[in-house]
Design a protein around this motif. Structure first.
Motif, mmCIF file in Angstrom:
data_model
loop_
_atom_site.group_PDB
_atom_site.id
_atom_site.type_symbol
_atom_site.label_atom_id
_atom_site.label_comp_id
_atom_site.label_asym_id
_atom_site.label_seq_id
_atom_site.Cartn_x
_atom_site.Cartn_y
_atom_site.Cartn_z
ATOM 1 N N HIS A 211 -17.866 -12.507 -13.975
ATOM 2 C CA HIS A 211 -17.699 -12.155 -12.536
ATOM 3 C C HIS A 211 -18.971 -11.261 -12.099
ATOM 4 N N ARG A 223 -15.004 4.416 -16.959
ATOM 5 C CA ARG A 223 -14.531 4.075 -18.182
ATOM 6 C C ARG A 223 -14.680 4.970 -19.122
ATOM 7 N N PHE A 239 -5.693 -5.141 -14.043
ATOM 8 C CA PHE A 239 -7.104 -5.660 -13.462
ATOM 9 C C PHE A 239 -7.859 -5.596 -14.667
ATOM 10 N N CYS A 240 -7.759 -5.525 -15.985
ATOM 11 C CA CYS A 240 -8.293 -5.330 -17.067
ATOM 12 C C CYS A 240 -9.805 -6.042 -17.406
ATOM 13 N N ASP A 261 -4.533 -8.964 -16.766
ATOM 14 C CA ASP A 261 -5.242 -9.969 -15.840
ATOM 15 C C ASP A 261 -4.929 -11.223 -15.275
ATOM 16 N N THR A 262 -5.429 -11.734 -14.728
ATOM 17 C CA THR A 262 -4.983 -13.180 -14.507
ATOM 18 C C THR A 262 -5.964 -14.105 -14.953
ATOM 19 N N ASP A 290 -0.135 -11.682 -13.317
ATOM 20 C CA ASP A 290 -0.319 -11.112 -12.022
ATOM 21 C C ASP A 290 0.228 -9.756 -11.838
ATOM 22 N N VAL A 291 -0.567 -8.718 -11.467
ATOM 23 C CA VAL A 291 -0.333 -7.289 -11.591
ATOM 24 C C VAL A 291 0.819 -6.962 -10.661
ATOM 25 N N PHE A 292 0.657 -7.483 -9.684
ATOM 26 C CA PHE A 292 1.775 -7.261 -8.609
ATOM 27 C C PHE A 292 3.205 -7.494 -8.965
ATOM 28 N N ASP A 311 -7.796 -1.090 -11.231
ATOM 29 C CA ASP A 311 -8.844 -1.392 -10.619
ATOM 30 C C ASP A 311 -9.095 -2.828 -10.037
ATOM 31 N N PRO A 313 -9.516 -6.449 -7.669
ATOM 32 C CA PRO A 313 -10.967 -6.956 -6.976
ATOM 33 C C PRO A 313 -10.737 -6.466 -5.684
HETATM 34 N N1 SAH Z 1 -11.936 -2.839 -14.830
HETATM 35 C C1 SAH Z 1 -12.616 -3.990 -15.071
HETATM 36 C C2 SAH Z 1 -13.035 -4.756 -13.873
HETATM 37 C C3 SAH Z 1 -11.839 -5.257 -12.717
HETATM 38 S S1 SAH Z 1 -12.287 -6.668 -11.810
HETATM 39 C C4 SAH Z 1 -13.762 -3.494 -15.770
HETATM 40 O O1 SAH Z 1 -14.072 -2.431 -15.799
HETATM 41 O O2 SAH Z 1 -14.471 -4.339 -16.228
HETATM 42 C C5 SAH Z 1 -10.800 -7.227 -11.286
HETATM 43 C C6 SAH Z 1 -10.087 -7.978 -12.062
HETATM 44 O O3 SAH Z 1 -8.807 -8.172 -11.576
HETATM 45 C C7 SAH Z 1 -10.740 -9.287 -12.547
HETATM 46 O O4 SAH Z 1 -10.750 -9.413 -13.941
HETATM 47 C C8 SAH Z 1 -9.756 -10.566 -11.842
HETATM 48 O O5 SAH Z 1 -9.721 -11.469 -12.845
HETATM 49 C C9 SAH Z 1 -8.505 -9.751 -11.809
HETATM 50 N N2 SAH Z 1 -7.493 -9.968 -10.772
HETATM 51 C C10 SAH Z 1 -7.478 -10.498 -9.559
HETATM 52 N N3 SAH Z 1 -6.415 -10.370 -9.062
HETATM 53 C C11 SAH Z 1 -5.368 -10.219 -9.841
HETATM 54 C C12 SAH Z 1 -4.024 -10.348 -10.154
HETATM 55 N N4 SAH Z 1 -3.373 -10.339 -8.840
HETATM 56 N N5 SAH Z 1 -3.475 -9.963 -11.127
HETATM 57 C C13 SAH Z 1 -4.102 -9.596 -12.242
HETATM 58 N N6 SAH Z 1 -5.537 -9.366 -12.179
HETATM 59 C C14 SAH Z 1 -6.034 -9.931 -11.088
#
Ligand code: SAH
Length: 407
Positions: A211, A223, A239-240, A261-262, A290-292, A311, A313
């Motif tokens: 990304h 972090r 959103f790891c 993460d997705t 999906d986090v939701f 964290d 997007p």
């Molecule tokens: N915290 C991370 C960056 C997160 S970026 C770090 O420190 O490196 C956001 C992430 O959310 C991306 O990896 C993306 O793949 C993920 N993402 C986006 N929508 C999502 C969803 N609905 N559920 C889970 N993950 C999701």
């Protein structure tokens, strides 16, 4: 002598004349000129070419890059009438940005950092990140596109590094009428997987497929902060991506870390990163979900954590999407507050340009209210020092974070 040079220079330059009264933001040194402020353009500048900017009375204001396809019709290069926009100008800006970085103490901590942060370092549209010996460049505007080859040469000259990989594939390029472009811009023998170091940890970054430019460099300090708070705690990292917060938490002594993460590719790299650091896989779990949905499932299962990281997007790239984005942020924060044990910590972030710090705090507060929990804000977090914010350009402060403790 200077004046003569200036007059000669001026005569062949296309000129953007503002509508009456539309010079105020430029006088405060904000670098954007919106289409609605443009009265007239003389000459026929090519996209990205330099134009003189004058107010409706003809007073000189700035020199800017013309961007005919964008709502931001021009972006200022310089407010100094005596400063021509040429290779020397770009060399000075790049050297100044590098000099600022060298005073931040980051070299002791990492070999991956943002070297150039667009408007906030004085060149709209130019992002340059360093990953070890490789530079990754994003050109986001007609102006940076116009000067791309010059900028690439100057970056090699200023850093002494041999390689630039281009990741000009951010969505915002569409708003400038620019197609996506990626690939090797300078150098050879390029390997897209690069191992970087961040504090005591190592991370594999794929600068071609990851990304943004490959890694979320802006979250480095956060972090580390979360790592310092993780000892003995059960941690949920939502959103790891490739495990940034997860590995810092594990290295900081977390009891367990669940990462969600997705992106399958990001999760796979996260597991490689755990192995690379010799972190015991037993305490780490990775979930492709999906986090939701996952947070609701955890709530229904009655699960609980001591430290939760959110964290997500960018839900709102601009203010126009703020309302829908606010609902998304509130939803995940409400669920996270419910899943925290008493005394638990929520590290919650928004990187949406369309949501400012005050609004983000309101959203998190109303999430706590809806979750029927008492919580305190104990720290306000933001983007790392290598992502500076020019004081006259508040849009540069895009990453907001809060550390909250549940009562
Ligand atoms: N915290 C991370 C960056 C997160 S970026 C770090 O420190 O490196 C956001 C992430 O959310 C991306 O990896 C993306 O793949 C993920 N993402 C986006 N929508 C999502 C969803 N609905 N559920 C889970 N993950 C999701």
């Amino acid at each position: 002598m200077r004046k003569t040079a200036h007059v000669r220079y001026n005569a062949r330059m296309p000129t953007l004349i503002l509508k009456p009264g539309r010079e105020k933001s430029l006088l405060r040194r904000h670098p954007w000129i919106f289409s609605g402020a443009v009265g007239q353009i003389t000459g026929s500048p090519a996209p990205g070419a330099t134009v003189e900017v004058r107010d409706a009375q003809g007073a000189w204001l700035a020199r800017a890059a013309w961007s005919p396809a964008s709502q931001i019709r021009a972006r200022v290069w310089t407010f100094d009438e005596q400063e021509p926009v040429d290779a020397d100008f770009f060399r000075r800006r790049i050297q100044a940005a590098l000099a600022r970085r060298s005073n931040l103490g980051l070299a002791a901590v990492t070999d991956a950092l943002r070297l150039f942060h667009a408007e906030s370092d004085g060149l709209p549209g130019l992002i340059v990140d360093r990953y070890g010996e490789v530079l990754v460049l994003q050109s986001l505007t007609a102006g940076s596109e116009f000067w791309l080859e010059t900028l690439a040469d100057l970056l090699l000259e200023a850093t002494g590094l041999p390689t630039i990989y281009e990741r000009s594939d951010a969505d915002v390029r569409e708003l400038e009428g620019l197609a996506a472009r990626t690939g090797l811009l300078r150098g050879s023998n390029f390997e897209s997987r690069i191992t970087i170091s961040e504090y005591t940890l190592k991370f594999l970054v794929n600068v071609a497929t990851g990304h943004k430019t490959g890694f979320y460099l802006d979250q480095r300090a956060n972090r580390h902060r979360v790592g310092a708070l993780a000892r003995g705690r059960d941690v949920l990292n939502c959103f790891c991506y490739t495990g940034g917060f997860s590995l810092h938490a594990a290295a900081g002594g977390a009891k367990s870390v669940l990462s969600v993460d997705t992106s399958g590719e990001a999760l796979a790299l996260g597991q490689e990163n755990a192995a690379l650091n010799g972190i015991d896989a037993d305490g780490l779990t990775w979930s492709d979900a999906d986090v939701f949905t996952a947070l609701r499932k955890f709530r229904d299962q009655g699960r609980a954590w001591d430290l939760i990281v959110l964290d997500p997007p960018k839900f709102a790239p601009t203010a126009a999407q703020a309302e829908k984005a606010a609902r998304g942020y509130k939803d995940i924060n409400r669920l996270a507050f419910k899943l925290l044990r008493p005394g638990g910590i929520l590290a919650t972030f928004s990187c949406s340009g369309g949501i400012d710090a005050a609004l983000f705090q309101k959203i998190v507060a109303s999430a706590a209210l809806d979750a029927e929990v008492e919580a305190q804000m104990v720290e306000v977090l933001g983007q790392g020092a290598d992502h500076p914010v020019a004081l006259h350009f508040p849009e540069g402060a895009y990453l907001k974070g809060l550390l909250c403790v549940k009562g």
